[in-house]
Design an enzyme around this catalytic site. Structure first.
Site, mmCIF file in Angstrom:
data_model
loop_
_atom_site.group_PDB
_atom_site.id
_atom_site.type_symbol
_atom_site.label_atom_id
_atom_site.label_comp_id
_atom_site.label_asym_id
_atom_site.label_seq_id
_atom_site.Cartn_x
_atom_site.Cartn_y
_atom_site.Cartn_z
ATOM 1 N N SER A 97 1.138 6.552 2.491
ATOM 2 C CA SER A 97 1.899 7.515 3.307
ATOM 3 C C SER A 97 3.150 8.019 2.603
ATOM 4 O O SER A 97 3.793 7.285 1.846
ATOM 5 C CB SER A 97 2.325 6.855 4.609
ATOM 6 O OG SER A 97 1.221 6.309 5.262
ATOM 7 N N GLN A 157 0.833 -1.195 0.000
ATOM 8 C CA GLN A 157 0.000 0.000 0.000
ATOM 9 C C GLN A 157 0.871 1.249 0.000
ATOM 10 O O GLN A 157 1.609 1.488 0.961
ATOM 11 C CB GLN A 157 -0.883 -0.023 1.248
ATOM 12 C CG GLN A 157 -1.789 1.167 1.418
ATOM 13 C CD GLN A 157 -2.469 1.149 2.777
ATOM 14 O OE1 GLN A 157 -1.885 0.691 3.764
ATOM 15 N NE2 GLN A 157 -3.698 1.617 2.848
ATOM 16 N N GLU A 208 -9.390 -1.369 6.093
ATOM 17 C CA GLU A 208 -8.168 -1.532 6.865
ATOM 18 C C GLU A 208 -8.427 -1.410 8.358
ATOM 19 O O GLU A 208 -7.844 -2.116 9.166
ATOM 20 C CB GLU A 208 -7.172 -0.457 6.418
ATOM 21 C CG GLU A 208 -5.864 -0.497 7.181
ATOM 22 C CD GLU A 208 -4.810 0.414 6.556
ATOM 23 O OE1 GLU A 208 -5.068 0.989 5.477
ATOM 24 O OE2 GLU A 208 -3.733 0.529 7.159
HETATM 25 C C1 LIG Z 1 4.046 -0.650 11.286
HETATM 26 C C2 LIG Z 1 3.519 0.338 10.311
HETATM 27 C C3 LIG Z 1 3.168 -0.085 9.048
HETATM 28 C C4 LIG Z 1 2.700 0.845 8.127
HETATM 29 N N1 LIG Z 1 2.402 0.392 6.865
HETATM 30 C C5 LIG Z 1 2.011 1.292 5.943
HETATM 31 C C6 LIG Z 1 1.770 0.872 4.597
HETATM 32 O O1 LIG Z 1 1.902 -0.305 4.271
HETATM 33 N N2 LIG Z 1 1.399 1.767 3.708
HETATM 34 C C7 LIG Z 1 1.213 3.089 4.021
HETATM 35 O O2 LIG Z 1 0.857 3.879 3.167
HETATM 36 N N3 LIG Z 1 1.439 3.532 5.293
HETATM 37 C C8 LIG Z 1 1.841 2.660 6.248
HETATM 38 N N4 LIG Z 1 2.092 3.100 7.534
HETATM 39 C C9 LIG Z 1 1.999 4.537 7.802
HETATM 40 C C10 LIG Z 1 0.922 4.988 8.745
HETATM 41 O O3 LIG Z 1 -0.318 5.002 8.112
HETATM 42 C C11 LIG Z 1 1.321 6.362 9.292
HETATM 43 O O4 LIG Z 1 2.477 6.184 10.063
HETATM 44 C C12 LIG Z 1 0.258 7.005 10.121
HETATM 45 O O5 LIG Z 1 -0.865 7.343 9.354
HETATM 46 C C13 LIG Z 1 0.769 8.240 10.855
HETATM 47 O O6 LIG Z 1 1.437 9.123 10.004
HETATM 48 P P1 LIG Z 1 2.880 9.670 10.392
HETATM 49 O O7 LIG Z 1 3.731 8.496 10.663
HETATM 50 O O8 LIG Z 1 3.303 10.610 9.361
HETATM 51 O O9 LIG Z 1 2.696 10.432 11.764
HETATM 52 P P2 LIG Z 1 2.163 11.924 11.950
HETATM 53 O O10 LIG Z 1 0.950 12.139 11.170
HETATM 54 O O11 LIG Z 1 3.292 12.861 11.752
HETATM 55 O O12 LIG Z 1 1.782 11.884 13.495
HETATM 56 C C14 LIG Z 1 2.713 12.140 14.564
HETATM 57 C C15 LIG Z 1 1.896 12.201 15.873
HETATM 58 O O13 LIG Z 1 1.003 13.303 15.793
HETATM 59 C C16 LIG Z 1 -0.314 12.892 16.013
HETATM 60 N N5 LIG Z 1 -1.235 13.656 15.201
HETATM 61 C C17 LIG Z 1 -1.130 13.969 13.891
HETATM 62 N N6 LIG Z 1 -2.197 14.649 13.479
HETATM 63 C C18 LIG Z 1 -3.002 14.793 14.535
HETATM 64 C C19 LIG Z 1 -4.272 15.382 14.751
HETATM 65 N N7 LIG Z 1 -4.956 15.970 13.770
HETATM 66 N N8 LIG Z 1 -4.810 15.280 15.984
HETATM 67 C C20 LIG Z 1 -4.141 14.674 16.996
HETATM 68 N N9 LIG Z 1 -2.956 14.101 16.860
HETATM 69 C C21 LIG Z 1 -2.389 14.156 15.642
HETATM 70 C C22 LIG Z 1 -0.326 11.423 15.612
HETATM 71 O O14 LIG Z 1 -1.384 10.727 16.234
HETATM 72 C C23 LIG Z 1 1.031 10.955 16.070
HETATM 73 O O15 LIG Z 1 0.971 10.625 17.429
HETATM 74 C C24 LIG Z 1 2.568 2.191 8.469
HETATM 75 C C25 LIG Z 1 2.912 2.605 9.753
HETATM 76 C C26 LIG Z 1 3.387 1.705 10.675
HETATM 77 C C27 LIG Z 1 3.757 2.195 12.034
#
Ligand SMILES: Cc1cc2nc3c(=O)[nH]c(=O)nc-3n(C[C@H](O)[C@H](O)[C@H](O)COP(=O)(O)OP(=O)(O)OC[C@H]3O[C@@H](n4cnc5c(N)ncnc54)[C@H](O)[C@@H]3O)c2cc1C
Lengths: 378, 408
Positions: free
Chosen positions: B139, B136, B254
């Site tokens: 991100s 997928q 998902e």
């Molecule tokens: C093990 C794992 C597998 C994954 N696999 C995939 C994959 O296969 N394909 C894919 O596309 N993605 C994948 N992801 C990505 C995942 O969807 C993102 O990590 C997730 O959506 C969070 O985005 P970010 O890491 O950029 O964190 P950020 O969005 O930067 O968040 C950082 C912190 O801020 C908080 N935060 C952000 N916005 C808000 C808000 N509006 N209100 C309150 N708190 C907030 C978050 O909750 C988090 O605690 C994977 C992630 C993990 C950990």
């Protein structure tokens, strides 16, 4: 042990009808101003209202049809109690329910015929004296005594937190015989030697009393004929489920009130519900309510099936609903700000109900201790 | 013993369950002797992958995958929706999970919902058989929770598009044949309107997959760099500019909101409270079984309550009147938050039950259960972060279910 309830919980349209009916009636008959009036006047029990809900079939909802009840199941009752909990319906419903269950589960036909029809019709206010000395309520802890005497028994002991105790015409209570066995007795009130003194209850909608049995003579037919241990346990388990359902309703109401306030109230030029420090606790309140509701519904369904897991589910439901309700009122007061701290804000009525209901029939700590034993040693 | 969570079910389903149970018992592979991943999120080596793919293939060949999918696309068209039973039995038997989770649980159902006849015929069956693994690409480094700010672009060419951009946290990309890809196709359009949804071939030129190392030290996810990587016209799913809407459908699958549509499940065993209870009986804290510690007992009892409540909530969500007419979405949307946080609390409690031995890591000969518990606790954060963080899920519940003002 397998936790089995039917996939659909046995839910039918009829259950939905009861929910609608109860909600409509309570919205009309018991709006918050009405409840406040009663609380301010110190009236927790109103015989008129009691007769009204008896006529709706609520007081005898789960009592057998043969004895004037509606003969419905625990899922019906779960739904009704949720609605009653939402509206903080005042009165001795819980006491009456437990007394009815004790009679259904542990009395002879003659005893049932003697008392149940009056209970179902609302003419006889009955209660069960559940809490014995030192706050204990499980059968092993019963300290009150029954001494055999010519033609009957002599009862001694003190019961506290007896719902509707000062207004009741019948009290069902456990006493320990000299052999060590616990028996249930039905005592018509008033009776010589019984002193029922109203308690000042934290929840002004719960009429509770201390009931002292100072050498009360009762006839042989006052002792319930069935297996007292089983009846007591059945009554407690149903009591756990009932208080859980009512607490779910109470917590639901606090959730909705707090949500509405977070939408209506503005600070910093925004609705306060915009702030996640406000939003997230409300979301957690909702998740808690839904989880507790699932357990309450599961427990009711298991009771309807007479499933072996009913006690486990009822205890889980009581533990979860107690904590969820307590958490809801804690956050509910806090998120209403200064207003939340006033008598004017409705939340404190729920706060009081939550405090009482959590403490009664075992709090989460109590039930988790039992559950842990079942998990590790069961 | 503790509760075995199971619903009373129709005779037919119960019989099917027995059949599946027997089949799994007879066919589940024995432990291969090397470290296995705990979930699809940490498949790192070729031998782990092969082991898992072979197992999925076996389940498929036995006729236990794609039960709910139409027969013309390789499924079984089972009217009874019994895939759930297979998933439950796989968990129950602690048999390996089905490795093509992204294909089975989110790409497949999305293709079923939005794909053309040709796309459904082309992609679905190899998902079931594990011949083609999916990943997928949603991100990006600058677009996580705020997914709609993604910047990867798909530029039109004569016979399709070329993709340029950078995806991260791409689970299974190193084994995948295909990717569900979100890319911007209209830079002028509004943030949400300019996104399209593609079925992208991972063997295209210009694609670089670089493994990332997780906090556990394991591999499993990657970053994927696209440098004018080409794809055909037929790669587009749905309409141009419809990507955001389709992505929301995928995310719903998902996050488990549309339960039971998948071809299998990677969900850990539903008896995990039992597993921790067993552990607490085996290990010692301060010289006594951890199961004797009143605090451990109290906390595990609470998690048991939550586990059972969650299971009953899933069951209630399938019962119209009891789904509470007032809040029909609630029980479905809260699933991910409660489930993932329960897993985290359980694995953390398991570590606490270990006493000082919680300080031993993978590879130490004295680590209880080969240090699977500390590993599982760390890996549990993949679930509270991946697929939409718990915080973002709470925003969604607050806004969509409770009508609270939008945070953004
Ligand atoms: C093990 C794992 C597998 C994954 N696999 C995939 C994959 O296969 N394909 C894919 O596309 N993605 C994948 N992801 C990505 C995942 O969807 C993102 O990590 C997730 O959506 C969070 O985005 P970010 O890491 O950029 O964190 P950020 O969005 O930067 O968040 C950082 C912190 O801020 C908080 N935060 C952000 N916005 C808000 C808000 N509006 N209100 C309150 N708190 C907030 C978050 O909750 C988090 O605690 C994977 C992630 C993990 C950990």
């Amino acid at each position: 042990m397998r936790i089995e309830v039917p996939t659909d919980f046995g839910y039918t349209d009829e259950h939905g009808l009861l929910r609608g009916e109860a909600r409509r009636f309570l919205n009309e008959r018991l709006p918050m101003q009405e409840l406040r009036k009663r609380a301010d006047a110190g009236v927790a029990f109103d015989r008129g209202l009691w007769k009204e809900i008896a006529q709706l079939g609520w007081v005898g909802l789960v009592l057998p049809e043969a004895h004037g009840g509606a003969g419905l199941g625990w899922l019906h009752l779960e739904i009704l109690l949720e609605e009653m909990g939402r509206r903080l319906v005042p009165g001795p419903f819980l006491g009456s329910l437990l007394a009815g269950v004790a009679l259904v589960e542990g009395a002879s036909d003659a005893q049932r015929a003697r008392w149940l029809p009056g209970i179902a019709s609302g003419d006889l206010v009955a209660t069960a004296a559940v809490v014995d000395a030192a706050g204990a309520f499980e059968a092993r802890d019963v300290a009150s005594t029954a001494e055999p005497v010519e033609g009957g028994w002599l009862l001694r002991g003190r019961k506290t937190h007896v719902v509707g105790g000062a207004d009741a015409g019948l009290v069902i209570a456990p006493f320990r015989e000299p052999s060590g066995a616990v028996s249930l007795f039905g005592v018509d009130l008033p009776a010589a030697g019984v002193c029922a003194e109203a308690e000042t209850c934290i929840d002004p909608t719960r009429p509770t009393a201390r009931v002292a049995f100072d050498g009360v003579r009762v006839g042989a037919d006052a002792k319930l004929a069935g297996d007292a241990g089983a009846a007591w346990r059945a009554m407690l388990v149903r009591g756990f489920a009932a208080l859980a359902a009512e607490s779910v309703g109470g917590a639901e109401s606090v959730l909705l009130t707090t949500r509405d306030y977070a939408v209506a109230r503005k600070q910093f030029d925004r609705q306060i519900g915009f702030f996640q420090a406000v939003k997230f606790p409300i979301v957690d309140m909702m998740c808690g309510v839904e989880l507790a509701r699932s357990l309450a519904v599961g427990a009711a369904s298991a009771l309807d099936q007479r499933a072996a897991c009913a006690e486990t589910l009822a205890r889980m439901a009581k533990a979860q609903a107690s904590d969820v309700f307590a958490n809801a009122v804690r956050k509910g007061v806090q998120l209403h700000g200064g207003y939340g701290f006033t008598w004017d804000c409705d939340v404190h009525f729920y706060f009081r109900r939550a405090m009482w209901s959590r403490a009664m029939l075992g709090d989460a700590i109590h039930h988790r201790r039992w559950l842990a034993a079942s998990l590790f040693e069961g | 013993m503790s509760a075995r969570a199971e619903e009373t079910e129709s005779k037919e389903n119960a019989e099917f369950r027995r059949e599946v149970r027997a089949w799994i018992e007879a066919n589940k592979p024995s432990h291969p002797g090397f470290k296995l991943p705990q979930s699809f999120l940490e498949v790192e080596s070729e031998r782990q992958f092969t082991f898992l793919r072979d197992w999925q293939r076996k389940v498929f060949d036995a006729g236990y995958l794609g039960l709910d999918w139409p027969a013309e696309y390789g499924g079984k068209g089972d009217p009874h929706k019994r895939q759930r039973i297979v998933s439950q039995e796989i968990s129950r038997a602690s048999a390996p999970f089905l490795v093509n989770v992204i294909g089975l649980q989110w790409a497949g159902p999305t293709i079923l919902a939005y794909g053309t006849e040709e796309q459904k015929k082309r992609y679905l069956k190899p998902i079931l058989s594990a011949e083609e693994i999916w990943c997928q690409g949603f991100s990006e480094p600058g677009a996580g929770s705020d997914l709609a700010s993604l910047t990867a672009t798909a530029e039109p060419t004569d016979d399709g598009w070329v993709v340029t951009g950078h995806k991260v946290w791409t689970t299974l990309a190193h084994f995948a044949s295909w990717m569900i890809l979100l890319a911007r196709t209209d830079s002028q359009a509004h943030k949400y309107a300019g996104i399209s949804y593609f079925l992208f071939p991972m063997d295209a030129p210009g694609v670089t997959v670089q493994p990332l190392v997780k906090m556990t030290g394991e591999g499993g996810f990657n970053q994927v760099i696209f440098d004018r990587a080409p794809m055909k016209k037929s790669a587009l799913l749905g309409q141009l500019g419809q990507g955001w809407q389709i992505a929301m459908t995928t995310l719903t699958f998902e996050r488990g909101a549309a339960e039971g549509t998948g071809g299998g499940s990677a969900t850990p065993s539903e008896s995990s409270v039992r597993a921790v209870a067993q552990l607490a009986k085996r290990v010692r804290r301060e010289g006594r079984p951890a199961a004797d510690d009143p605090v451990i007992r109290d906390r595990l009892a609470q998690l048991w309550i939550t586990e059972e409540a969650l299971r009953l909530t899933g069951q209630r969500a399938r019962t119209a009147g009891l789904n509470m007419e007032d809040r029909p979405l609630a029980t479905r949307l809260m699933n991910k938050v409660v489930y993932s946080e329960l897993g985290q609390q359980l694995t953390e409690l398991a570590c606490e039950a270990l006493g000082p031995d919680a300080g031993l890591w993978l590879g130490d000969p004295c680590a209880p259960d080969k240090a699977e518990w500390p590993r599982a606790y760390m890996n549990s954060f993949g679930v509270t972060i991946g697929g939409g963080t718990s915080e973002v899920q709470r925003n969604i519940i607050g806004e969509r279910v409770l009508g609270l003002p939008k945070t953004k």
